[in-house]
Design a protein around this motif. Structure first.
Motif: not given
Length: 190
Positions: A5-8, A10-33
């Protein structure tokens, strides 16, 4: 033949993965760091509860936390062990009510956790950018290991032998000096 994949892309795939992870984490009844050394879990609860109304327990490999008599808000196995003696929980008042704040001290302080409990959605730990730390913040054993790695990396970039390679060279040289009668012309260090 597939091209990488080209850098752009890869960047798009990373952004999509990050958004998916953020959405999954947001559904949890707790926050964690987490940091490389510990994990902090924050569980919002209604403001009318007190510490005695809560059921919070953790062992080296498990956690259960919530309100007594109700289904636990978080329950399951950790991906890696914790130090129970160094881990704590508190009940804190916040503008929106109260929060159970759980601090978990990792046994392995060189490993990121993909989730707090193994049944929760995982994050891609390879994308974690560690917080800046100073060598002085590290314990002596970890500091020595990091300094050796930095030295070896610097040596490699200059085309020079790493500390381990240099040690082998020194041993071979010393052995050659002690045994001048032997032919070392075809000796290889492996």
């Amino acid at each position: 033949m597939s091209s990488s994949p080209t850098p752009s892309e890869r960047e798009k795939a990373d952004a999509e993965l990050k958004a998916k992870e953020a959405a999954e984490q947001a559904t949890l009844p707790y926050k964690w760091t987490q940091t490389i050394k510990d994990v902090d879990v924050t569980i919002p609860i209604p403001g009318n509860f007190k510490g005695r109304d809560l059921d919070v327990n953790f062992t080296k490999m498990t956690i259960k936390a919530g309100i007594k008599g109700e289904e636990p808000i978080i329950k399951g196995e950790f991906p890696n062990p914790i130090h129970t003696d160094e881990s704590t929980w508190t009940l804190e008042t916040v503008p929106s009510g109260k929060e159970i704040v759980i601090h978990l001290d990792k046994v392995n302080k060189m490993e990121w956790w993909p989730h707090v409990v193994t049944t929760a959605p995982a994050i891609d730990v390879s994308k974690i950018t560690p917080e800046d730390s100073k060598l002085g913040d590290l314990d002596s054993e970890t500091r020595a290991m990091v300094e050796k790695m930095m030295y070896d990396q610097q040596q490699k970039s200059m085309g020079k032998p790493t500390s381990d390679e240099q040690k082998k060279n020194d041993i071979l040289k010393q052995f050659q000096e002690q045994h001048p009668e032997m032919d070392f012309s075809n000796a290889k260090i492996g």
